[in-house]
Scaffold this motif. Structure first.
Motif, PDB file in Angstrom:
ATOM      1  N   LEU A  48      47.193  50.003  29.700  1.00 40.96           N
ATOM      2  CA  LEU A  48      48.133  49.303  30.568  1.00 40.96           C
ATOM      3  C   LEU A  48      47.661  49.514  31.995  1.00 40.96           C
ATOM      4  N   TYR A  49      47.229  48.435  32.632  1.00 41.54           N
ATOM      5  CA  TYR A  49      46.636  48.520  33.968  1.00 41.54           C
ATOM      6  C   TYR A  49      47.439  47.675  34.956  1.00 41.54           C
ATOM      7  N   ILE A  50      47.861  48.290  36.034  1.00 42.33           N
ATOM      8  CA  ILE A  50      48.594  47.574  37.086  1.00 42.33           C
ATOM      9  C   ILE A  50      47.947  47.969  38.404  1.00 42.33           C
ATOM     10  N   GLY A  51      47.207  47.047  38.995  1.00 41.78           N
ATOM     11  CA  GLY A  51      46.456  47.431  40.176  1.00 41.78           C
ATOM     12  C   GLY A  51      46.306  46.327  41.216  1.00 41.78           C
ATOM     13  N   PHE A  52      46.332  46.745  42.475  1.00 46.69           N
ATOM     14  CA  PHE A  52      45.979  45.905  43.610  1.00 46.69           C
ATOM     15  C   PHE A  52      46.872  44.659  43.705  1.00 46.69           C
TER      16      PHE A  52
END
Lengths: 142, 128
Positions: free
Chosen positions: B16-20
């Motif tokens: 689970l990636y939440i970035g920028f």
């Protein structure tokens, strides 16, 4: 509660490892008895091959999913509910609409590169399981 | 901008990636229990709050880096992290809650890096 003075440099606390005690994630809706699949083509696609039960609520649902999906995907009705096979990448207004009646995705879900301002993310509201990656990256609202 | 629409999501089979995300202020996954891969939240300059109230297990690691406005981090049900839990570059962070007394948390390391004026850490590691 333990109050800890803030460190000025990196602070590492080592914990012993223990066995995995987590419970498995809940499985899908066991009440779903019917199964069927539909191949979904994009808006510019030609005839969409459908292999699903005919008539009634099932056909209406599958037809709606077919109309909304921006890319070729397959939606199957299984014991886990409506499962979308493949990955979804939201990069335009209809990017996530295919998830509106989906309970599980067996690929990745990605919302990226400013798509947020165009996409209604409420389509995510029913999804219980994403088998692959979930990525939300590089979005802005204005 | 809020990422709180995945109200039924219970499991992510990979990372689970939440970035920028420039305007993201809230991340909430109210029913998420398991992330089989890593949980990465980085480079969200306006992020104020994280809400993972039911998260129990992360298969790899948790990295929460470079979220300049983040105030609170809470994983009240977390009991297992395959790798490290790393918190960096959150200068306004005031509290961290990981696990609870009735379900101790395992992780290879808790890595806290920063010059914060006041941080309260509430962690219940497995020591038995």
């Amino acid at each position: 509660m333990t109050a800890v003075k803030p460190p000025t440099t990196a602070k590492i606390l080592q914990f012993p490892k223990v066995g995995d005690v987590a419970k498995p994630a809940a499985q899908g809706n066991a009440k779903q008895a019917n199964t069927g699949t539909v191949d979904v083509m994009g808006p510019s696609g030609q005839a969409s091959p459908i292999a699903a039960p005919q008539g009634g609520h099932n056909s209406a649902l599958l037809a709606r999913l077919m109309a909304m999906s921006p890319a070729k995907t397959r939606i199957s009705r299984t014991e886990k509910g409506n499962v979308l096979s493949g990955s979804i990448e939201a990069s335009n207004k209809t990017g996530l609409a295919a998830l509106a009646d989906v309970d599980a995705v067996d690929g990745d879900v990605a919302v990226s590169e400013g798509a947020f301002r165009l996409i209604d993310l409420t389509a995510l509201g029913r999804v219980r399981d994403i088998a692959g990656r979930f990525t939300f990256e590089g979005n802005r609202s204005a | 901008m809020k990422l709180d629409q995945a109200v039924s999501l219970e499991r992510v089979g990979d990372t689970l990636y939440i970035g920028f995300n420039d305007d993201l202020t809230l991340i909430s996954f109210p029913k998420l229990v398991v992330v089989e891969g890593a949980l990465i939240i980085e480079g969200n300059p306006r992020l104020l709050s994280l809400a993972f109230p039911l998260l129990e297990r992360v298969g790899k690691y948790i990295h929460i880096h470079d979220n300049g406005q983040l105030v609170d981090v809470a994983f009240p049900h977390l009991v297992s992290v395959g790798g490290e839990l790393s918190l960096q570059e959150a200068p306004l962070l005031k509290s961290i809650t990981v696990g609870r007394t009735t379900a101790h948390t395992s992780a290879t390391a808790l890595h806290v890096d920063g010059e914060w004026p006041q941080v309260f850490v509430d962690v219940h590691p497995n020591v038995g």
